[in-house]
Design a protein around this motif. Structure first.
Motif, PDB file in Angstrom:
ATOM      1  N   UNK A  16       0.833  -1.205   0.000  1.00  0.00           N
ATOM      2  CA  UNK A  16       0.000   0.000   0.000  1.00  0.00           C
ATOM      3  C   UNK A  16       0.870   1.257   0.000  1.00  0.00           C
ATOM      4  N   UNK A  17       1.908   1.267   0.810  1.00  0.00           N
ATOM      5  CA  UNK A  17       2.817   2.428   0.858  1.00  0.00           C
ATOM      6  C   UNK A  17       3.542   2.603  -0.472  1.00  0.00           C
ATOM      7  N   UNK A  18       3.917   1.501  -1.098  1.00  0.00           N
ATOM      8  CA  UNK A  18       4.569   1.566  -2.405  1.00  0.00           C
ATOM      9  C   UNK A  18       3.636   2.170  -3.441  1.00  0.00           C
ATOM     10  N   UNK A  19       2.389   1.738  -3.436  1.00  0.00           N
ATOM     11  CA  UNK A  19       1.407   2.293  -4.373  1.00  0.00           C
ATOM     12  C   UNK A  19       1.156   3.770  -4.090  1.00  0.00           C
ATOM     13  N   UNK A  20       1.102   4.148  -2.823  1.00  0.00           N
ATOM     14  CA  UNK A  20       0.932   5.566  -2.492  1.00  0.00           C
ATOM     15  C   UNK A  20       2.088   6.382  -3.066  1.00  0.00           C
ATOM     16  N   UNK A  21       3.302   5.849  -2.945  1.00  0.00           N
ATOM     17  CA  UNK A  21       4.468   6.543  -3.489  1.00  0.00           C
ATOM     18  C   UNK A  21       4.418   6.653  -4.997  1.00  0.00           C
ATOM     19  N   UNK A  22       4.006   5.574  -5.653  1.00  0.00           N
ATOM     20  CA  UNK A  22       3.880   5.618  -7.115  1.00  0.00           C
ATOM     21  C   UNK A  22       2.833   6.649  -7.532  1.00  0.00           C
ATOM     22  N   UNK A  23       1.742   6.681  -6.821  1.00  0.00           N
ATOM     23  CA  UNK A  23       0.684   7.635  -7.161  1.00  0.00           C
ATOM     24  C   UNK A  23       1.150   9.082  -6.937  1.00  0.00           C
ATOM     25  N   UNK A  24       1.847   9.324  -5.840  1.00  0.00           N
ATOM     26  CA  UNK A  24       2.361  10.670  -5.581  1.00  0.00           C
ATOM     27  C   UNK A  24       3.374  11.093  -6.638  1.00  0.00           C
ATOM     28  N   UNK A  25       4.233  10.177  -7.062  1.00  0.00           N
ATOM     29  CA  UNK A  25       5.206  10.530  -8.092  1.00  0.00           C
ATOM     30  C   UNK A  25       4.511  10.753  -9.435  1.00  0.00           C
ATOM     31  N   UNK A  26       3.443  10.015  -9.702  1.00  0.00           N
ATOM     32  CA  UNK A  26       2.673  10.235 -10.927  1.00  0.00           C
ATOM     33  C   UNK A  26       1.966  11.583 -10.888  1.00  0.00           C
ATOM     34  N   UNK A  27       1.475  11.971  -9.724  1.00  0.00           N
ATOM     35  CA  UNK A  27       0.847  13.296  -9.580  1.00  0.00           C
ATOM     36  C   UNK A  27       1.880  14.396  -9.836  1.00  0.00           C
ATOM     37  N   UNK A  28       3.099  14.179  -9.377  1.00  0.00           N
ATOM     38  CA  UNK A  28       4.176  15.142  -9.643  1.00  0.00           C
ATOM     39  C   UNK A  28       4.436  15.236 -11.148  1.00  0.00           C
ATOM     40  N   UNK A  29       4.517  14.081 -11.802  1.00  0.00           N
ATOM     41  CA  UNK A  29       4.736  14.066 -13.249  1.00  0.00           C
ATOM     42  C   UNK A  29       3.607  14.780 -13.981  1.00  0.00           C
ATOM     43  N   UNK A  30       2.379  14.547 -13.572  1.00  0.00           N
ATOM     44  CA  UNK A  30       1.234  15.220 -14.192  1.00  0.00           C
ATOM     45  C   UNK A  30       1.350  16.737 -14.031  1.00  0.00           C
ATOM     46  N   UNK A  31       1.726  17.181 -12.848  1.00  0.00           N
ATOM     47  CA  UNK A  31       1.859  18.614 -12.602  1.00  0.00           C
ATOM     48  C   UNK A  31       2.922  19.231 -13.509  1.00  0.00           C
ATOM     49  N   UNK A  32       4.080  18.585 -13.607  1.00  0.00           N
ATOM     50  CA  UNK A  32       5.153  19.131 -14.435  1.00  0.00           C
ATOM     51  C   UNK A  32       4.772  19.078 -15.916  1.00  0.00           C
ATOM     52  N   UNK A  33       4.217  17.948 -16.349  1.00  0.00           N
ATOM     53  CA  UNK A  33       3.870  17.816 -17.768  1.00  0.00           C
ATOM     54  C   UNK A  33       2.738  18.764 -18.168  1.00  0.00           C
ATOM     55  N   UNK A  34       1.864  19.083 -17.245  1.00  0.00           N
ATOM     56  CA  UNK A  34       0.773  20.018 -17.542  1.00  0.00           C
ATOM     57  C   UNK A  34       1.291  21.401 -17.908  1.00  0.00           C
ATOM     58  N   UNK A  35       2.476  21.736 -17.439  1.00  0.00           N
ATOM     59  CA  UNK A  35       3.074  23.013 -17.793  1.00  0.00           C
ATOM     60  C   UNK A  35       3.733  23.010 -19.162  1.00  0.00           C
ATOM     61  N   UNK A  36       3.876  21.826 -19.771  1.00  0.00           N
ATOM     62  CA  UNK A  36       4.512  21.714 -21.081  1.00  0.00           C
ATOM     63  C   UNK A  36       3.557  21.265 -22.184  1.00  0.00           C
ATOM     64  N   UNK A  37       2.403  20.760 -21.798  1.00  0.00           N
ATOM     65  CA  UNK A  37       1.452  20.232 -22.774  1.00  0.00           C
ATOM     66  C   UNK A  37       0.977  21.363 -23.698  1.00  0.00           C
ATOM     67  N   UNK A  38       0.855  21.092 -25.001  1.00  0.00           N
ATOM     68  CA  UNK A  38       0.345  22.131 -25.905  1.00  0.00           C
ATOM     69  C   UNK A  38      -0.977  22.700 -25.389  1.00  0.00           C
ATOM     70  N   UNK A  39      -1.107  24.020 -25.512  1.00  0.00           N
ATOM     71  CA  UNK A  39      -2.244  24.692 -24.903  1.00  0.00           C
ATOM     72  C   UNK A  39      -2.826  25.712 -25.875  1.00  0.00           C
TER      73      UNK A  39
END
Length: 112
Positions: A16-39
């Motif tokens: 469960x802790x591993x999955x929480x970490x994966x999800x948090x890192x994916x949320x970080x990736x989403x945040x960073x990529x959202x600033x680069x996605x064509x808009x």
């Protein structure tokens, strides 16, 4: 002294802790990529999401528009300043150390 070992419970907490970490890192990736996605109108950016599959122990970051793949892969398209193709792949590479640190911190919480 008697020691009881509850391996299934320990493994479940660690998973469960591993999955929480994966999800948090994916949320970080989403945040960073959202600033680069064509808009242009923001539809592609707003379609970004993190999905989690505990059974497969996997997370995914995705953008759900019919043109998302073309915008990501076609390096000949023009984009506004700061926006670009490879909006998911590039942050996945550049943010790797940060995402690994996020995962390690979350996965280690049950051991504290």
């Amino acid at each position: 002294m008697e020691l009881e070992w509850h391996d299934e419970k320990i493994l479940a907490v660690m998973a469960s802790a591993t999955m929480d970490g994966l999800e948090l890192s994916a949320e970080h990736l989403l945040q960073v990529s959202s600033g680069e996605v064509p808009h242009e109108e923001g539809d592609l950016e707003r379609s970004g999401e993190v999905s989690r599959d505990d059974q497969q122990m996997a997370v995914a970051v995705s953008y759900d528009r019919p043109y998302a793949v073309r915008q990501h892969e076609d390096m000949t398209l023009r984009h506004d300043q700061g926006r670009k193709a490879k909006y998911l792949e590039d942050p996945m590479n550049s943010e790797q150390d940060t995402m690994l640190a996020i995962q390690a911190k979350a996965a280690g919480k049950p051991l504290q």
